[in-house]
Design a protein around this motif. Sequence first.
Motif, PDB file in Angstrom:
ATOM      1  N   THR A  16       0.825  -1.215   0.000  1.00  0.00           N
ATOM      2  CA  THR A  16       0.000   0.000   0.000  1.00  0.00           C
ATOM      3  C   THR A  16       0.861   1.267   0.000  1.00  0.00           C
ATOM      4  O   THR A  16       0.388   2.318  -0.449  1.00  0.00           O
ATOM      5  CB  THR A  16      -0.979   0.040   1.193  1.00  0.00           C
ATOM      6  OG1 THR A  16      -0.246   0.005   2.416  1.00  0.00           O
ATOM      7  CG2 THR A  16      -1.980  -1.104   1.120  1.00  0.00           C
ATOM      8  N   GLN A  17       2.090   1.174   0.466  1.00  0.00           N
ATOM      9  CA  GLN A  17       2.958   2.355   0.509  1.00  0.00           C
ATOM     10  C   GLN A  17       3.358   2.831  -0.883  1.00  0.00           C
ATOM     11  O   GLN A  17       3.828   3.956  -1.050  1.00  0.00           O
ATOM     12  CB  GLN A  17       4.207   2.075   1.354  1.00  0.00           C
ATOM     13  CG  GLN A  17       3.916   1.827   2.820  1.00  0.00           C
ATOM     14  CD  GLN A  17       3.025   2.895   3.422  1.00  0.00           C
ATOM     15  OE1 GLN A  17       3.444   4.030   3.614  1.00  0.00           O
ATOM     16  NE2 GLN A  17       1.783   2.537   3.721  1.00  0.00           N
ATOM     17  N   LYS A  18       3.128   2.031  -1.888  1.00  0.00           N
ATOM     18  CA  LYS A  18       3.468   2.396  -3.273  1.00  0.00           C
ATOM     19  C   LYS A  18       2.423   3.324  -3.886  1.00  0.00           C
ATOM     20  O   LYS A  18       2.628   3.856  -4.962  1.00  0.00           O
ATOM     21  CB  LYS A  18       3.599   1.134  -4.123  1.00  0.00           C
ATOM     22  CG  LYS A  18       4.715   0.225  -3.654  1.00  0.00           C
ATOM     23  CD  LYS A  18       4.717  -1.076  -4.422  1.00  0.00           C
ATOM     24  CE  LYS A  18       5.780  -2.009  -3.842  1.00  0.00           C
ATOM     25  NZ  LYS A  18       5.727  -3.341  -4.424  1.00  0.00           N
ATOM     26  N   TYR A  19       1.288   3.500  -3.198  1.00  0.00           N
ATOM     27  CA  TYR A  19       0.184   4.281  -3.728  1.00  0.00           C
ATOM     28  C   TYR A  19       0.020   5.595  -2.970  1.00  0.00           C
ATOM     29  O   TYR A  19       0.359   5.681  -1.789  1.00  0.00           O
ATOM     30  CB  TYR A  19      -1.128   3.488  -3.622  1.00  0.00           C
ATOM     31  CG  TYR A  19      -1.092   2.200  -4.404  1.00  0.00           C
ATOM     32  CD1 TYR A  19      -1.248   2.205  -5.791  1.00  0.00           C
ATOM     33  CD2 TYR A  19      -0.876   0.990  -3.756  1.00  0.00           C
ATOM     34  CE1 TYR A  19      -1.200   1.032  -6.507  1.00  0.00           C
ATOM     35  CE2 TYR A  19      -0.834  -0.195  -4.479  1.00  0.00           C
ATOM     36  CZ  TYR A  19      -0.997  -0.166  -5.854  1.00  0.00           C
ATOM     37  OH  TYR A  19      -0.936  -1.334  -6.562  1.00  0.00           O
ATOM     38  N   PRO A  20      -0.534   6.612  -3.670  1.00  0.00           N
ATOM     39  CA  PRO A  20      -0.888   7.826  -2.929  1.00  0.00           C
ATOM     40  C   PRO A  20      -1.876   7.457  -1.823  1.00  0.00           C
ATOM     41  O   PRO A  20      -2.737   6.587  -2.016  1.00  0.00           O
ATOM     42  CB  PRO A  20      -1.567   8.706  -3.991  1.00  0.00           C
ATOM     43  CG  PRO A  20      -1.102   8.162  -5.304  1.00  0.00           C
ATOM     44  CD  PRO A  20      -0.851   6.692  -5.088  1.00  0.00           C
ATOM     45  N   PHE A  21      -1.745   8.059  -0.689  1.00  0.00           N
ATOM     46  CA  PHE A  21      -2.601   7.781   0.463  1.00  0.00           C
ATOM     47  C   PHE A  21      -2.483   6.332   0.937  1.00  0.00           C
ATOM     48  O   PHE A  21      -3.432   5.763   1.482  1.00  0.00           O
ATOM     49  CB  PHE A  21      -4.073   8.126   0.170  1.00  0.00           C
ATOM     50  CG  PHE A  21      -4.273   9.514  -0.332  1.00  0.00           C
ATOM     51  CD1 PHE A  21      -4.138  10.604   0.519  1.00  0.00           C
ATOM     52  CD2 PHE A  21      -4.574   9.747  -1.667  1.00  0.00           C
ATOM     53  CE1 PHE A  21      -4.308  11.890   0.057  1.00  0.00           C
ATOM     54  CE2 PHE A  21      -4.746  11.041  -2.142  1.00  0.00           C
ATOM     55  CZ  PHE A  21      -4.615  12.109  -1.278  1.00  0.00           C
ATOM     56  N   GLY A  22      -1.318   5.722   0.731  1.00  0.00           N
ATOM     57  CA  GLY A  22      -1.102   4.332   1.132  1.00  0.00           C
ATOM     58  C   GLY A  22      -1.336   4.097   2.615  1.00  0.00           C
ATOM     59  O   GLY A  22      -1.918   3.071   2.989  1.00  0.00           O
ATOM     60  N   ASP A  23      -0.903   5.043   3.468  1.00  0.00           N
ATOM     61  CA  ASP A  23      -1.141   4.902   4.906  1.00  0.00           C
ATOM     62  C   ASP A  23      -2.635   4.847   5.207  1.00  0.00           C
ATOM     63  O   ASP A  23      -3.093   4.047   6.012  1.00  0.00           O
ATOM     64  CB  ASP A  23      -0.524   6.074   5.687  1.00  0.00           C
ATOM     65  CG  ASP A  23       0.990   6.026   5.753  1.00  0.00           C
ATOM     66  OD1 ASP A  23       1.570   4.961   5.514  1.00  0.00           O
ATOM     67  OD2 ASP A  23       1.585   7.072   6.055  1.00  0.00           O
TER      68      ASP A  23
END
Length: 159
Positions: A16-23
């Motif tokens: 998920t960290q690879k995407y915008p807003f991953g957090d």
Amino acid sequence: MDASTANHVLSLYQKTQKYPFGDKIFSMMVARTAPYFATVKPLITHLEPNRCECMVPKRRAVHNHIKTVHVIAICNGLEMAMGVMAEASIPKHLRWIPKGMNVEYTAKAGSDIRCVATVEPEQWQVGDLYVNVTAYDTQGIEVVKGHIKLWISEKPSKQ
């Protein structure tokens, strides 16, 4: 640890960290698994083996009578940080369940709160495990400190 050797939770966090807003995406997924945590709108901001950080935003819904963040909301954030850290860190042959929480209120919580849960890798042994938990305001002042006691046991063998 890379995603190929990580457990499911850590792998999911790394993906998920690879995407915008991953957090935010990851935090929403955790909150769907354990819906009660959504009440404090937590945001996992850092996850690695044996350490997790979670933000609890200061907003009216978590205020106490003096308009600071209620300690129970902070405890919810600390428990979420601990649970995500435990799931991302525990050796595959072990399982955990919380047995208790002991906290001290050390200062007023007048801002967003950063909740941190940590253990040392060698602590993952059968028996009681004390996870250090600390909450900080946006100035880095410690507002809550303590530990969450876990019971660690062997997973039952599959038959």
